[in-house]
Design a protein around this motif. Structure first.
Motif, PDB file in Angstrom:
ATOM      1  N   ASP A   1       0.795  -1.188   0.021  1.00 41.55           N
ATOM      2  CA  ASP A   1       0.148   0.048  -0.106  1.00 41.55           C
ATOM      3  C   ASP A   1       0.785   1.203   0.041  1.00 41.55           C
ATOM      4  O   ASP A   1       0.671   2.415  -0.443  1.00 41.55           O
ATOM      5  CB  ASP A   1      -0.781   0.075   1.249  1.00 41.55           C
ATOM      6  CG  ASP A   1      -1.958  -1.028   1.033  1.00 41.55           C
ATOM      7  OD1 ASP A   1      -2.230  -1.554  -0.103  1.00 41.55           O
ATOM      8  OD2 ASP A   1      -2.713  -1.481   2.298  1.00 41.55           O
ATOM      9  N   SER A   2       1.757   1.229   0.720  1.00 36.37           N
ATOM     10  CA  SER A   2       2.855   2.396   0.732  1.00 36.37           C
ATOM     11  C   SER A   2       3.670   2.619  -0.481  1.00 36.37           C
ATOM     12  O   SER A   2       3.808   3.734  -0.864  1.00 36.37           O
ATOM     13  CB  SER A   2       3.852   2.069   1.949  1.00 36.37           C
ATOM     14  OG  SER A   2       4.741   3.184   1.894  1.00 36.37           O
ATOM     15  N   ILE A   3       3.899   1.454  -1.234  1.00 39.54           N
ATOM     16  CA  ILE A   3       4.624   1.651  -2.586  1.00 39.54           C
ATOM     17  C   ILE A   3       3.412   2.329  -3.541  1.00 39.54           C
ATOM     18  O   ILE A   3       3.818   3.174  -4.104  1.00 39.54           O
ATOM     19  CB  ILE A   3       5.065   0.284  -2.992  1.00 39.54           C
ATOM     20  CG1 ILE A   3       6.426   0.041  -2.157  1.00 39.54           C
ATOM     21  CG2 ILE A   3       5.407   0.518  -4.508  1.00 39.54           C
ATOM     22  CD1 ILE A   3       6.630  -1.608  -2.221  1.00 39.54           C
ATOM     23  N   VAL A   4       2.347   2.055  -3.597  1.00 38.58           N
ATOM     24  CA  VAL A   4       1.222   2.362  -4.395  1.00 38.58           C
ATOM     25  C   VAL A   4       1.018   3.753  -4.118  1.00 38.58           C
ATOM     26  O   VAL A   4       0.724   4.611  -4.951  1.00 38.58           O
ATOM     27  CB  VAL A   4      -0.025   1.538  -4.404  1.00 38.58           C
ATOM     28  CG1 VAL A   4      -1.142   2.255  -4.814  1.00 38.58           C
ATOM     29  CG2 VAL A   4       0.071   0.038  -4.795  1.00 38.58           C
ATOM     30  N   GLU A   5       1.008   4.228  -2.899  1.00 35.43           N
ATOM     31  CA  GLU A   5       0.993   5.729  -2.474  1.00 35.43           C
ATOM     32  C   GLU A   5       1.934   6.501  -3.093  1.00 35.43           C
ATOM     33  O   GLU A   5       1.735   7.831  -3.541  1.00 35.43           O
ATOM     34  CB  GLU A   5       0.574   5.670  -1.019  1.00 35.43           C
ATOM     35  CG  GLU A   5      -0.793   5.233  -0.409  1.00 35.43           C
ATOM     36  CD  GLU A   5      -1.901   5.892  -1.171  1.00 35.43           C
ATOM     37  OE1 GLU A   5      -1.899   7.505  -1.285  1.00 35.43           O
ATOM     38  OE2 GLU A   5      -2.786   5.470  -1.647  1.00 35.43           O
TER      39      GLU A   5
END
Length: 128
Positions: A114-118
């Motif tokens: 999720d952090s990478i996508v953000e």
């Protein structure tokens, strides 16, 4: 079968097979006229059983006790069953611990994903 053949078949070193025999994990293996170990199908079943039990984490001491009881005959059936039931409980507990660890890892991986996508979204906004 020779020790070399058994070693290859079960992916155990010859030293390990000799050690298992020496400490009583597998019953004594018959030898041919030249003194070379001659593994029977029964011997191979023992090797397979011990390998499986060791791979699942059973201690050597427990397996030695089990084999010794087996060699004493049918009057030890209940004791052998008790050993297996106890080890089953231990393995189920380990499996539950592993399951919890996997769930935690899945959670952490999801957070990172999720952090990478953000971050990718933020970078895309900067590029626009």
């Amino acid at each position: 079968m020779t020790i070399s053949e058994v070693s290859k078949k079960y992916e155990l070193s010859q030293d390990t097979l000799r050690y298992y025999e020496r400490i009583g994990l597998i019953p004594p293996v018959n030898r041919n006229k030249s003194g070379i170990r001659d593994y029977t199908e029964e011997d191979c079943r023992w090797v397979e059983f011990i390998k499986c039990m060791r791979a699942s984490g059973l201690p050597i001491e427990v397996l030695i006790e089990y084999v010794a009881l087996f060699q004493k005959g049918d009057e030890t059936i209940e004791a052998r069953k008790d050993i297996l039931v106890e080890q089953h409980k231990v393995l189920v507990e380990k499996m539950e611990e592993i399951k919890k660890t996997i769930e935690r890892l899945d959670y952490k991986i999801t957070i990172y994903e999720d952090s990478i996508v953000e971050k990718e979204k933020d970078l895309k906004k900067l590029e626009d």
